[in-house]
Write a protein that holds these residues in place. Structure first.
Motif, PDB file in Angstrom:
ATOM      1  N   GLY A 188      11.960  -2.677  10.158  1.00 33.45           N
ATOM      2  CA  GLY A 188      11.046  -3.731   9.724  1.00 33.45           C
ATOM      3  C   GLY A 188      10.637  -4.665  10.850  1.00 33.45           C
ATOM      4  N   ASN A 189      11.506  -4.833  11.835  1.00 35.17           N
ATOM      5  CA  ASN A 189      11.210  -5.708  12.975  1.00 35.17           C
ATOM      6  C   ASN A 189      10.428  -5.000  14.079  1.00 35.17           C
ATOM      7  N   ALA A 190      10.221  -3.703  13.941  1.00 35.33           N
ATOM      8  CA  ALA A 190       9.683  -2.889  15.037  1.00 35.33           C
ATOM      9  C   ALA A 190       8.321  -3.359  15.540  1.00 35.33           C
ATOM     10  N   ILE A 191       7.420  -3.666  14.626  1.00 38.54           N
ATOM     11  CA  ILE A 191       6.077  -4.076  15.042  1.00 38.54           C
ATOM     12  C   ILE A 191       6.114  -5.416  15.764  1.00 38.54           C
ATOM     13  N   ALA A 232      10.446   3.713   6.915  1.00 38.14           N
ATOM     14  CA  ALA A 232       9.297   3.049   7.529  1.00 38.14           C
ATOM     15  C   ALA A 232       8.075   3.095   6.615  1.00 38.14           C
ATOM     16  N   SER A 233       7.910   4.208   5.913  1.00 38.84           N
ATOM     17  CA  SER A 233       6.737   4.350   5.027  1.00 38.84           C
ATOM     18  C   SER A 233       6.811   3.414   3.829  1.00 38.84           C
ATOM     19  N   THR A 234       8.029   2.984   3.463  1.00 42.30           N
ATOM     20  CA  THR A 234       8.168   2.034   2.354  1.00 42.30           C
ATOM     21  C   THR A 234       7.963   0.596   2.826  1.00 42.30           C
ATOM     22  N   LEU A 235       8.108   0.360   4.128  1.00 43.72           N
ATOM     23  CA  LEU A 235       7.982  -0.996   4.667  1.00 43.72           C
ATOM     24  C   LEU A 235       6.574  -1.316   5.148  1.00 43.72           C
ATOM     25  N   PHE A 236       5.853  -0.302   5.570  1.00 38.16           N
ATOM     26  CA  PHE A 236       4.520  -0.519   6.132  1.00 38.16           C
ATOM     27  C   PHE A 236       3.495   0.364   5.431  1.00 38.16           C
ATOM     28  N   ALA A 237       2.308  -0.188   5.245  1.00 38.93           N
ATOM     29  CA  ALA A 237       1.211   0.611   4.691  1.00 38.93           C
ATOM     30  C   ALA A 237       0.883   1.750   5.659  1.00 38.93           C
TER      31      ALA A 237
END
Length: 313
Positions: A188-191, A232-237
């Motif tokens: 979640g912090n990656a971006i 990742a797919s659940t956290l980001f569109a």
């Protein structure tokens, strides 16, 4: 660095200065010949009283002005002294960092954890993290140091948003904290992490370490296992993605900015070429990583991993 020379009167200290000011202000108003003689000379009348009053008023004004000017002078020198002290600490810190004195560096900088100076704060974040990375540091202490490093980097960024190193170490420490909070938080912090790395490069395009770290970011997302991709797919569109080719480009950019600057960049050039099935180039860069002079514990770990990979090819 040249020594800071203070005017002689200020070396007396606060007590001496106060006495000096009392002498300057009080001496102008008190004539020893008039002690015990209210009203001054006999028979002076109202004009004498008025004259004395005006003298006292002028003397008080002069005394007030003297106190005000002295206050400005002291404040000015206090600011110069504070600035001088920060520069001195930074100089000592950079020497210890270059010497690989991790524990001594931390002990020097932790004394300034309440500072508002971004240059001191990001250096303390780095020192806290480096101490946490040592194999001799306990698991509990690693966690404490990771969060301490993050708070220092965060404060550095708040104090100076234009400081490239504050952005770099904020991103690094945010990633480290994610290691203690689970894979969901880390992804979640990656971006945010990449955004701060990119901002650091905008502020300092020649910083090879930050360029290398974006390469690491790309490498991690390129080799991300399927279950992490699902998180990742659940956290980001649109989940963040990357490729080994993109990672390789950043590792080479880092090497161009500062050749042979970091053992780990050499290692990851070799590892990335392995991922791309280019054994010839992998051998070249892994050999460089293996032969890199080991100045730190991390360098020794890099040498060990490079040797293991070379033996496996």
């Amino acid at each position: 660095m040249a020594a800071l020379v203070l005017p002689r009167p200020l070396r007396r200290g606060p007590v001496g200065l106060a006495r000096l000011l009392r002498q300057e202000a009080g001496g102008a108003t008190c004539d020893p010949r008039c002690r015990g003689r209210p009203g001054g000379r006999r028979g002076g009348g109202g004009s004498e009283v008025l004259r004395k009053s005006l003298q006292r008023g002028a003397a008080l004004s002069a005394g007030s002005l003297l106190v005000y000017e002295a206050h400005k002078l002291i404040s000015g020198f206090a600011e110069v002294h504070a600035s001088f002290k920060v520069e001195e600490v930074i100089e000592q810190a950079d020497y210890l960092y270059g010497s690989g004195e991790t524990e001594k560096l931390y002990q020097l900088l932790v004394q300034h954890k309440n500072s508002d100076d971004a240059e001191l704060l990001w250096r303390l974040a780095r020192a806290s993290r480096d101490l946490a990375q040592l194999s001799s540091t306990s698991v509990e202490e690693k966690r404490r140091l990771a969060y301490e490093a993050f708070e220092c980097a965060k404060k550095a960024l708040e104090k100076n948003e234009s400081n490239f190193a504050a952005h770099k170490w904020y991103a690094i420490c945010l990633s480290d904290v994610g290691d203690f909070e689970g894979i969901k938080t880390k992804i979640g912090n990656a971006i945010v992490i990449k955004e701060h790395f990119q901002r650091a490069i905008e502020l300092n395009p020649k910083d090879a370490t930050t360029i290398h770290l974006i390469g690491i970011w790309c490498y991690c997302f390129a080799e991300m296992p399927w279950y992490q991709r699902k998180i990742a797919s659940t956290l980001f569109a649109t989940p963040p993605t990357s490729t080994f080719q993109e990672a390789l480009r950043y590792f080479h950019m880092a090497e161009e900015a500062d050749p042979n600057f970091y053992s780990k960049n050499l290692l990851y050039l070799g590892k990335t070429y392995l991922k791309l099935n280019n054994k010839k180039m992998a051998l070249l860069w892994l050999s460089k990583a293996k032969d890199y002079p080991a100045h730190t514990e991390e360098d020794k770990q890099v040498q060990k991993e490079a040797l293991e990979l070379l033996n496996s090819i």
